[in-house]
Design a protein around this motif. Structure first.
Motif, mmCIF file in Angstrom:
data_model
loop_
_atom_site.group_PDB
_atom_site.id
_atom_site.type_symbol
_atom_site.label_atom_id
_atom_site.label_comp_id
_atom_site.label_asym_id
_atom_site.label_seq_id
_atom_site.Cartn_x
_atom_site.Cartn_y
_atom_site.Cartn_z
ATOM 1 N N THR A 133 -9.434 -6.775 20.496
ATOM 2 C CA THR A 133 -10.404 -7.164 21.476
ATOM 3 C C THR A 133 -11.136 -6.179 22.356
ATOM 4 O OG1 THR A 133 -9.211 -8.219 23.168
ATOM 5 C CG2 THR A 133 -9.679 -9.574 21.154
ATOM 6 N N ASP A 134 -10.396 -5.128 22.648
ATOM 7 C CA ASP A 134 -10.541 -4.092 23.414
ATOM 8 C C ASP A 134 -11.407 -3.186 22.382
ATOM 9 O OD1 ASP A 134 -10.690 -1.720 24.550
ATOM 10 O OD2 ASP A 134 -8.778 -1.902 25.764
ATOM 11 N N ARG A 135 -12.657 -3.013 22.482
ATOM 12 C CA ARG A 135 -13.559 -2.070 21.642
ATOM 13 C C ARG A 135 -13.142 -0.625 21.812
ATOM 14 N NH1 ARG A 135 -18.228 0.547 22.088
ATOM 15 N NH2 ARG A 135 -19.674 0.563 20.241
ATOM 16 N N ASP A 136 -13.159 -0.152 22.907
ATOM 17 C CA ASP A 136 -12.724 1.281 23.255
ATOM 18 C C ASP A 136 -11.654 1.793 22.688
ATOM 19 O OD1 ASP A 136 -15.363 1.496 24.354
ATOM 20 O OD2 ASP A 136 -14.471 1.383 26.538
ATOM 21 N N ALA A 137 -10.580 1.026 22.822
ATOM 22 C CA ALA A 137 -9.366 1.201 22.304
ATOM 23 C C ALA A 137 -9.375 1.163 20.725
ATOM 24 C CB ALA A 137 -8.281 0.070 22.647
ATOM 25 N N PHE A 138 -10.075 0.171 20.189
ATOM 26 C CA PHE A 138 -10.237 0.098 18.657
ATOM 27 C C PHE A 138 -10.697 1.256 18.044
ATOM 28 C CE2 PHE A 138 -10.110 -3.538 15.361
ATOM 29 C CZ PHE A 138 -10.154 -2.688 14.463
ATOM 30 N N LEU A 182 0.716 -1.188 -0.084
ATOM 31 C CA LEU A 182 0.157 0.076 -0.023
ATOM 32 C C LEU A 182 0.878 1.333 0.107
ATOM 33 C CD1 LEU A 182 -2.893 -1.225 2.399
ATOM 34 C CD2 LEU A 182 -3.371 -0.454 0.066
ATOM 35 N N THR A 183 1.941 1.328 0.655
ATOM 36 C CA THR A 183 2.578 2.377 0.764
ATOM 37 C C THR A 183 3.436 2.639 -0.651
ATOM 38 O OG1 THR A 183 4.524 1.144 1.708
ATOM 39 C CG2 THR A 183 3.174 2.156 3.285
ATOM 40 N N ASP A 184 3.802 1.545 -1.264
ATOM 41 C CA ASP A 184 4.427 1.431 -2.686
ATOM 42 C C ASP A 184 3.479 1.995 -3.456
ATOM 43 O OD1 ASP A 184 6.749 0.069 -1.940
ATOM 44 O OD2 ASP A 184 6.032 -1.770 -2.647
ATOM 45 N N LEU A 185 2.070 2.096 -3.253
ATOM 46 C CA LEU A 185 1.117 2.931 -4.177
ATOM 47 C C LEU A 185 0.876 4.025 -3.700
ATOM 48 C CD1 LEU A 185 -1.431 -0.381 -4.499
ATOM 49 C CD2 LEU A 185 -0.013 0.421 -6.183
ATOM 50 N N GLY A 186 1.622 4.544 -2.722
ATOM 51 C CA GLY A 186 1.641 6.238 -2.259
ATOM 52 C C GLY A 186 0.485 6.182 -1.284
ATOM 53 N N ARG A 187 -0.304 5.291 -0.643
ATOM 54 C CA ARG A 187 -0.995 5.265 0.427
ATOM 55 C C ARG A 187 -0.321 5.444 1.839
ATOM 56 N NH1 ARG A 187 -5.958 4.218 -2.352
ATOM 57 N NH2 ARG A 187 -5.293 4.298 -4.728
ATOM 58 N N ASP A 188 -1.253 6.092 2.452
ATOM 59 C CA ASP A 188 -1.037 6.320 4.061
ATOM 60 C C ASP A 188 -1.269 5.177 4.779
ATOM 61 O OD1 ASP A 188 0.804 8.767 3.757
ATOM 62 O OD2 ASP A 188 -1.391 9.994 3.881
ATOM 63 N N VAL A 189 -0.721 4.603 5.658
ATOM 64 C CA VAL A 189 -1.158 3.231 6.264
ATOM 65 C C VAL A 189 -0.611 3.555 7.813
ATOM 66 C CG1 VAL A 189 -0.594 0.750 6.300
ATOM 67 C CG2 VAL A 189 -0.426 2.073 4.259
ATOM 68 N N VAL A 190 -1.849 3.121 8.428
ATOM 69 C CA VAL A 190 -1.656 2.656 10.154
ATOM 70 C C VAL A 190 -1.478 1.184 10.263
ATOM 71 C CG1 VAL A 190 -3.806 3.305 10.615
ATOM 72 C CG2 VAL A 190 -2.215 3.286 12.436
ATOM 73 N N VAL A 191 -0.719 0.672 10.980
ATOM 74 C CA VAL A 191 -0.902 -0.729 11.221
ATOM 75 C C VAL A 191 -0.871 -0.983 12.782
ATOM 76 C CG1 VAL A 191 0.834 -1.463 9.358
ATOM 77 C CG2 VAL A 191 1.631 -1.140 11.590
ATOM 78 N N THR A 192 -1.749 -2.100 13.137
ATOM 79 C CA THR A 192 -1.867 -2.367 14.750
ATOM 80 C C THR A 192 -0.557 -3.481 14.868
ATOM 81 O OG1 THR A 192 -3.619 -3.932 14.371
ATOM 82 C CG2 THR A 192 -4.275 -1.808 14.474
ATOM 83 N N ALA A 193 -0.386 -3.352 16.181
ATOM 84 C CA ALA A 193 0.534 -4.557 16.511
ATOM 85 C C ALA A 193 0.300 -4.915 17.993
ATOM 86 C CB ALA A 193 1.953 -3.742 16.779
ATOM 87 N N LEU A 199 -15.277 -4.599 12.587
ATOM 88 C CA LEU A 199 -16.596 -4.190 11.998
ATOM 89 C C LEU A 199 -17.308 -2.845 12.437
ATOM 90 C CD1 LEU A 199 -18.111 -7.928 11.338
ATOM 91 C CD2 LEU A 199 -17.482 -6.277 9.558
ATOM 92 N N ASP A 200 -17.081 -3.024 13.625
ATOM 93 C CA ASP A 200 -18.131 -1.628 14.461
ATOM 94 C C ASP A 200 -17.358 -0.302 14.013
ATOM 95 O OD1 ASP A 200 -19.819 -0.181 16.067
ATOM 96 O OD2 ASP A 200 -19.163 -1.266 17.919
ATOM 97 N N ALA A 201 -16.022 -0.534 14.218
ATOM 98 C CA ALA A 201 -15.390 0.698 13.439
ATOM 99 C C ALA A 201 -15.574 1.054 12.170
ATOM 100 C CB ALA A 201 -13.678 0.388 13.878
#
Length: 306
Positions: free
Chosen positions: A52-57, A19-30, A96-98
């Motif tokens: 699994t933490d809905r509020d944090a998500f 995705l970054t190679d395509l010029g998109r900004d990306v955020v990943v979760t760890a 899905l909620d997000a």
């Protein structure tokens, strides 16, 4: 910005890279894995998150303007599959909620080629009806169940579901002793200077090198329009034991690799995924045949434990 959950895992990291190679900004979760691979350094935003933490998500939406979600985060079942089902279902529902609250454009989710188990047709293609048969592993069972959950949850929301029936992916960042793909353990044995158990020349099946899997998923997210909700994601060409032996011998000169003739059992060919739909809608072309993939992986393993 595109969110990739599980974005430091094998497929997630390659998807984020593509995705970054395509010029998109990306955020990943760890979560379980926090080491950022060299090919992603300074290219993505990393957010520690237990999905699994809905509020944090949902709080991610207050820090980033998320346009699309690629949900690849997942756990590995133990002896009792129930905790696995509970954990991964919670993560899926939060994602899905997000997607619904943030009104993203596309929500891509990992399914599996295992959804086709029971179909005699080869290759497997998306127009085949998914059979109601017993599956051999809890991960396949969950991913098969994910498909109707996602499409029903997003119906009428304006969010386009993209079900990714991911093929037999292997490559950098995969556990070298993984039970889920035979190629990394085979190559690892060779790299230790040991002789692996003989393969059968005509056994084989589906395969996709992880960088190609990531590029395929990225192409589905980046496409202006998609005509379908479900896509096979793989190389589109099966491999055989003979071809793997030849590729490893080319990458590791002097390796002695015995080979049994024929097949271990049954008649061929082994199942693999048809990617005609993926190619037609995105223009995706695999960059790695088996020889190039093995050579690249052997080079990667020279400096990396996995």
């Amino acid at each position: 910005m595109i969110l990739v959950t599980g974005g430091l895992g094998m497929i997630g990291a390659q998807t984020a890279c593509a995705l970054t190679d395509l010029g998109r900004d990306v955020v990943v979760t760890a979560h379980g894995r926090t080491e950022v691979p060299a090919f992603l350094t300074d290219r993505v935003v990393v957010e520690p998150l237990d999905v699994t933490d809905r509020d944090a998500f949902l709080a991610l939406g207050s820090r980033h303007s998320i346009s699309d979600i690629v949900h690849l985060a997942g756990s590995v079942p133990g002896a009792d599959p129930l905790p696995y089902f509970r954990t991964d279902t919670a993560g899926l529902l939060n994602a899905l909620d997000a997607a619904r609250q943030w009104k993203v454009r596309r929500f891509a989710v990992a399914s599996s080629l295992g959804a086709y188990i029971g179909r005699p047709e080869i290759p497997w293609h998306e127009d085949l009806e998914i059979p109601a048969v017993q599956v051999p592993h809890p991960i396949i069972a969950f991913k098969k169940a994910v498909e109707p959950l996602v499409t029903n949850a997003l119906q009428g929301t304006g969010v386009h579901p993209v079900v990714l029936r991911i093929g037999s992916t292997w490559g950098p960042l995969m556990d070298p002793a993984s039970p889920f793909n035979p190629i990394p353990p085979y190559i690892s044995t060779v790299l230790r200077g040991e002789q692996p158990a003989p393969l059968y020349a005509d056994d084989g099946g589906d395969l996709c090198y992880a960088p190609d899997t990531g590029r395929a998923i990225a192409s589905l997210i980046a496409a202006d329009t998609l005509a379908h909700d479900t896509y096979n994601v793989s190389n589109g060409t099966p491999y055989t034991g003979r071809q793997l032996v030849e590729a490893v011998q080319a990458a590791v000169p002097g390796a002695r690799l015995p080979l049994h003739p024929g097949r271990s059992s049954g008649t061929g060919p082994d199942p693999y995924l048809d990617i005609t739909r993926l190619v037609a809608d995105t223009g995706f072309v695999p960059a790695y045949d088996l020889h190039r993939a093995v050579a690249d992986y052997v080079d990667w393993r020279a400096d990396h434990a996995r």
